[in-house]
Design a protein around this motif. Sequence first.
Motif, PDB file in Angstrom:
ATOM      1  N   CYS A 121       0.833  -1.206   0.000  1.00 26.38           N
ATOM      2  CA  CYS A 121       0.000   0.000   0.000  1.00 26.38           C
ATOM      3  C   CYS A 121       0.870   1.258   0.000  1.00 26.38           C
ATOM      4  N   PRO A 122       0.530   2.237  -0.815  1.00 31.74           N
ATOM      5  CA  PRO A 122       1.306   3.490  -0.848  1.00 31.74           C
ATOM      6  C   PRO A 122       0.946   4.370   0.341  1.00 31.74           C
ATOM      7  N   ASP A 123       1.814   5.301   0.647  1.00 28.45           N
ATOM      8  CA  ASP A 123       1.531   6.273   1.707  1.00 28.45           C
ATOM      9  C   ASP A 123       1.439   7.647   1.034  1.00 28.45           C
ATOM     10  N   ILE A 124       0.383   7.803   0.241  1.00 32.94           N
ATOM     11  CA  ILE A 124       0.211   9.025  -0.541  1.00 32.94           C
ATOM     12  C   ILE A 124      -0.535  10.084   0.248  1.00 32.94           C
ATOM     13  N   TYR A 125      -1.558   9.646   0.965  1.00 34.67           N
ATOM     14  CA  TYR A 125      -2.447  10.578   1.642  1.00 34.67           C
ATOM     15  C   TYR A 125      -2.147  10.579   3.141  1.00 34.67           C
ATOM     16  N   GLU A 126      -1.524  11.627   3.588  1.00 32.64           N
ATOM     17  CA  GLU A 126      -1.082  11.730   4.980  1.00 32.64           C
ATOM     18  C   GLU A 126      -2.281  11.721   5.920  1.00 32.64           C
ATOM     19  N   ASN A 127      -2.194  10.898   6.940  1.00 38.48           N
ATOM     20  CA  ASN A 127      -3.233  10.802   7.977  1.00 38.48           C
ATOM     21  C   ASN A 127      -4.587  10.351   7.434  1.00 38.48           C
ATOM     22  N   ASP A 128      -4.579   9.641   6.313  1.00 45.19           N
ATOM     23  CA  ASP A 128      -5.838   9.122   5.764  1.00 45.19           C
ATOM     24  C   ASP A 128      -5.604   7.693   5.279  1.00 45.19           C
ATOM     25  N   GLN A 129      -5.672   6.766   6.205  1.00 41.45           N
ATOM     26  CA  GLN A 129      -5.396   5.362   5.895  1.00 41.45           C
ATOM     27  C   GLN A 129      -6.357   4.808   4.861  1.00 41.45           C
ATOM     28  N   TYR A 130      -7.633   5.156   4.975  1.00 38.63           N
ATOM     29  CA  TYR A 130      -8.639   4.586   4.064  1.00 38.63           C
ATOM     30  C   TYR A 130      -8.380   5.034   2.630  1.00 38.63           C
ATOM     31  N   ALA A 131      -7.977   6.283   2.441  1.00 41.60           N
ATOM     32  CA  ALA A 131      -7.665   6.773   1.101  1.00 41.60           C
ATOM     33  C   ALA A 131      -6.483   6.004   0.520  1.00 41.60           C
ATOM     34  N   ASN A 132      -5.481   5.721   1.345  1.00 40.00           N
ATOM     35  CA  ASN A 132      -4.330   4.943   0.883  1.00 40.00           C
ATOM     36  C   ASN A 132      -4.743   3.521   0.496  1.00 40.00           C
ATOM     37  N   VAL A 133      -5.656   2.929   1.276  1.00 43.60           N
ATOM     38  CA  VAL A 133      -6.123   1.574   0.977  1.00 43.60           C
ATOM     39  C   VAL A 133      -6.936   1.564  -0.317  1.00 43.60           C
ATOM     40  N   MET A 134      -7.750   2.595  -0.529  1.00 48.70           N
ATOM     41  CA  MET A 134      -8.512   2.691  -1.772  1.00 48.70           C
ATOM     42  C   MET A 134      -7.577   2.838  -2.970  1.00 48.70           C
ATOM     43  N   ALA A 135      -6.576   3.656  -2.827  1.00 51.07           N
ATOM     44  CA  ALA A 135      -5.598   3.839  -3.906  1.00 51.07           C
ATOM     45  C   ALA A 135      -4.876   2.536  -4.204  1.00 51.07           C
ATOM     46  N   CYS A 136      -4.566   1.799  -3.159  1.00 51.72           N
ATOM     47  CA  CYS A 136      -3.893   0.505  -3.320  1.00 51.72           C
ATOM     48  C   CYS A 136      -4.794  -0.470  -4.063  1.00 51.72           C
ATOM     49  N   SER A 137      -6.073  -0.488  -3.718  1.00 49.64           N
ATOM     50  CA  SER A 137      -7.026  -1.372  -4.381  1.00 49.64           C
ATOM     51  C   SER A 137      -7.158  -1.006  -5.857  1.00 49.64           C
ATOM     52  N   SER A 138      -7.243   0.288  -6.137  1.00 50.52           N
ATOM     53  CA  SER A 138      -7.341   0.755  -7.519  1.00 50.52           C
ATOM     54  C   SER A 138      -6.162   0.262  -8.352  1.00 50.52           C
ATOM     55  N   ALA A 139      -4.981   0.357  -7.793  1.00 49.22           N
ATOM     56  CA  ALA A 139      -3.778  -0.072  -8.510  1.00 49.22           C
ATOM     57  C   ALA A 139      -3.745  -1.591  -8.686  1.00 49.22           C
ATOM     58  N   GLN A 140      -4.110  -2.325  -7.649  1.00 45.03           N
ATOM     59  CA  GLN A 140      -4.076  -3.789  -7.717  1.00 45.03           C
ATOM     60  C   GLN A 140      -5.083  -4.334  -8.735  1.00 45.03           C
ATOM     61  N   VAL A 141      -6.283  -3.770  -8.730  1.00 48.84           N
ATOM     62  CA  VAL A 141      -7.307  -4.218  -9.680  1.00 48.84           C
ATOM     63  C   VAL A 141      -6.835  -3.969 -11.110  1.00 48.84           C
ATOM     64  N   THR A 142      -6.216  -2.831 -11.336  1.00 50.57           N
ATOM     65  CA  THR A 142      -5.742  -2.483 -12.673  1.00 50.57           C
ATOM     66  C   THR A 142      -4.645  -3.438 -13.145  1.00 50.57           C
ATOM     67  N   LYS A 143      -3.720  -3.768 -12.259  1.00 47.36           N
ATOM     68  CA  LYS A 143      -2.660  -4.724 -12.621  1.00 47.36           C
ATOM     69  C   LYS A 143      -3.255  -6.094 -12.932  1.00 47.36           C
ATOM     70  N   PHE A 144      -4.275  -6.477 -12.159  1.00 48.11           N
ATOM     71  CA  PHE A 144      -4.932  -7.756 -12.384  1.00 48.11           C
ATOM     72  C   PHE A 144      -5.648  -7.753 -13.729  1.00 48.11           C
ATOM     73  N   LEU A 145      -6.316  -6.651 -14.056  1.00 46.11           N
ATOM     74  CA  LEU A 145      -7.003  -6.541 -15.343  1.00 46.11           C
ATOM     75  C   LEU A 145      -6.000  -6.578 -16.492  1.00 46.11           C
ATOM     76  N   ASP A 146      -4.881  -5.899 -16.324  1.00 47.25           N
ATOM     77  CA  ASP A 146      -3.844  -5.918 -17.365  1.00 47.25           C
ATOM     78  C   ASP A 146      -3.348  -7.347 -17.601  1.00 47.25           C
ATOM     79  N   TRP A 147      -3.223  -8.102 -16.521  1.00 50.48           N
ATOM     80  CA  TRP A 147      -2.796  -9.509 -16.641  1.00 50.48           C
ATOM     81  C   TRP A 147      -3.847 -10.311 -17.417  1.00 50.48           C
ATOM     82  N   ILE A 148      -5.116 -10.098 -17.092  1.00 49.92           N
ATOM     83  CA  ILE A 148      -6.201 -10.804 -17.789  1.00 49.92           C
ATOM     84  C   ILE A 148      -6.143 -10.524 -19.290  1.00 49.92           C
ATOM     85  N   LYS A 149      -5.912  -9.273 -19.648  1.00 48.04           N
ATOM     86  CA  LYS A 149      -5.903  -8.884 -21.059  1.00 48.04           C
ATOM     87  C   LYS A 149      -4.765  -9.555 -21.838  1.00 48.04           C
TER      88      LYS A 149
END
Length: 614
Positions: free
Chosen positions: A355-383
């Motif tokens: 998980c990245p530490d992009i958003y200071e003092n906002d753990q949930y935003a960092n987790v959402m960003a991490c999910s966004s990136a992971q889903v995209t990498k998974f989709l790229d693999w599927i393609k």
Amino acid sequence: MRIKKVMKVVGKVLTIIGTAATLCLMFGAAALYFSIQWMFDTWSNLSMDELVYHLSTSLDGTSTDMIMEYLGTCVAPAIVLFLACMFVFWGLRGKKRYYIVMAAGIAVSVTASYSNVRTAWNELDAGNYVKSQGIDSTFVEDYYVSPADVSLTFPEKKRNLIYIFLESMETTYADSENGGAFDENVIPELTRIAQENEDFSGNGIELNGGYSLVGTTWTMGAMFGQTAGLPLNIAVDGNNMNMQETFFPGAITIGDILRQAGYSQTLLVGSDATFGGRRLYFTEHGNYEIIDYVRAAEEEWIPEEYRVWWGYEDKKLFEFAKRKLLELAGKEEPFNFTMLTVDTHFEDGYVCDICPDIYENDQYANVMACSSAQVTKFLDWIKRQDFYENTTVVICGDHPTMDKDFCEDIDKEYQRKTYAAYINSAAECKSDKKRVYTTFDNFPTTLAAMGVRIEGDRLGLGTNLFSGRPTLAEEIGLENEQEELGKRSRFLEDMASLELEEDAMLNDAGKLVTAAVTAGTYDYSTGIMAVEVHNFKNLDKRINSMLLAVWTKEDQSDMQWIQMSSMGQEDERYCAEISVPNFGYKEGEYQIHAYVVDEDGEQYFVGKTIGIVK
């Protein structure tokens, strides 16, 4: 003298009983207070229908972190208070103030409990919920389109389906320029995926998603709504999910449809699939292979006793998904691979080691960003895989987040919707307008994206969004639909009924075999009451014969069996005549049950009605 001793002993016993009762009452009041506070701190947007559902289900599969948090936040302080009060009573024993303190403890406990329950009642809007449940609505019955009643035509080469439920994922998390409500886009990759594919936003770049209505605002309700086109919203007395052996046996879901079409089906989740009834639902409706936290431990995919968050993190989930997809792609039959992420579950999500530490003092935003990136990498693999050419991918948020503060600063006028993207669809959108739709519409839309032609473009309470047909939300208004779904539906209750006849039958696809049974008006001139059996559902074997069991007495002592005759029509209609003289011209209700005897000689119940003789 003896009487005084007896009275003294009785007084001591009553004092002990009164003290124990007072302490228990005080403990209960304290536990109730802490529980209500914890509940609203944990679920800021808790709905009454969700609360009723989870109170009616087993705790199996619940996150141990959540259980431990509850014990530490609610039970522990209540126990401490209980012990403190016990020492107070011990110190006051034999003193006159003892009974004053006891009376005060009772009064405070009762008053506090009443106040806390009233607060929770108001916060949950329980009054309107109870009121709505007391009003019968035919809305679901009027608008529901059963898949058994329409023609579904699959393409000659059936397409695979990958359906990704993203926990708590909303369009809200994008920036305002892209249709979100945040100043900074915390899901940039998912935003791009939706814009490059189909999210039914028309010609604009602003993200569009589905509204979560009554019965779909938590994970199991959301999964049911998107795969069955129905709300998981039934009366309290019919919602005993922890005791039932079937899950909405009257519903026909995408799992049922795809199994009947020859698909292999898999559900992958990183938690215990038992939680919330998921294992029961996906096993009964489609016979999915369940790969969950329990299975991963059994297969030694994760280390012994490994457990984080709700089971194991999404980083592992996506790796397991790749492994399973390659296995499924190597088989002849088409596949439906459904998965559910979990790291973005409230409260604040799970921070994994990537998980990245992009958003200071906002753990949930960092987790959402991490999910966004992971889903995209998974989709790229599927393609990049050979099977992608003939595979439709659907990515959808299950429901809006219940995190207590992540969306607290957004404009109150902003309408929160679940994220959606249809990728590599076999269907093209016939409308260039932004659609107003609910997650019920995902049901037929997913099938259409797989190239399935749907007669009438309606299934469940959903509409095929690729078609030009208006959704129910567009046709009658979102508020009207929400209001009607909040009312009691006898039709929905019957569909979910646990009171199946002992001799009812499920077909090879796990669906309840049923038929409509209708009794005509009694003809007093002939002494005959005609009965028809028609509109068979889920019958996958040839009918050898049809029988009626008819009785008038409660103990069934006058039961008669009547052979039915085929009416010779293609839609399989059977008729019979009940001779009222054979029942002594008895007036009142005639119980009529219909039974099929199939080609294998098996007899089973398919429907019933009541005939009236007067």
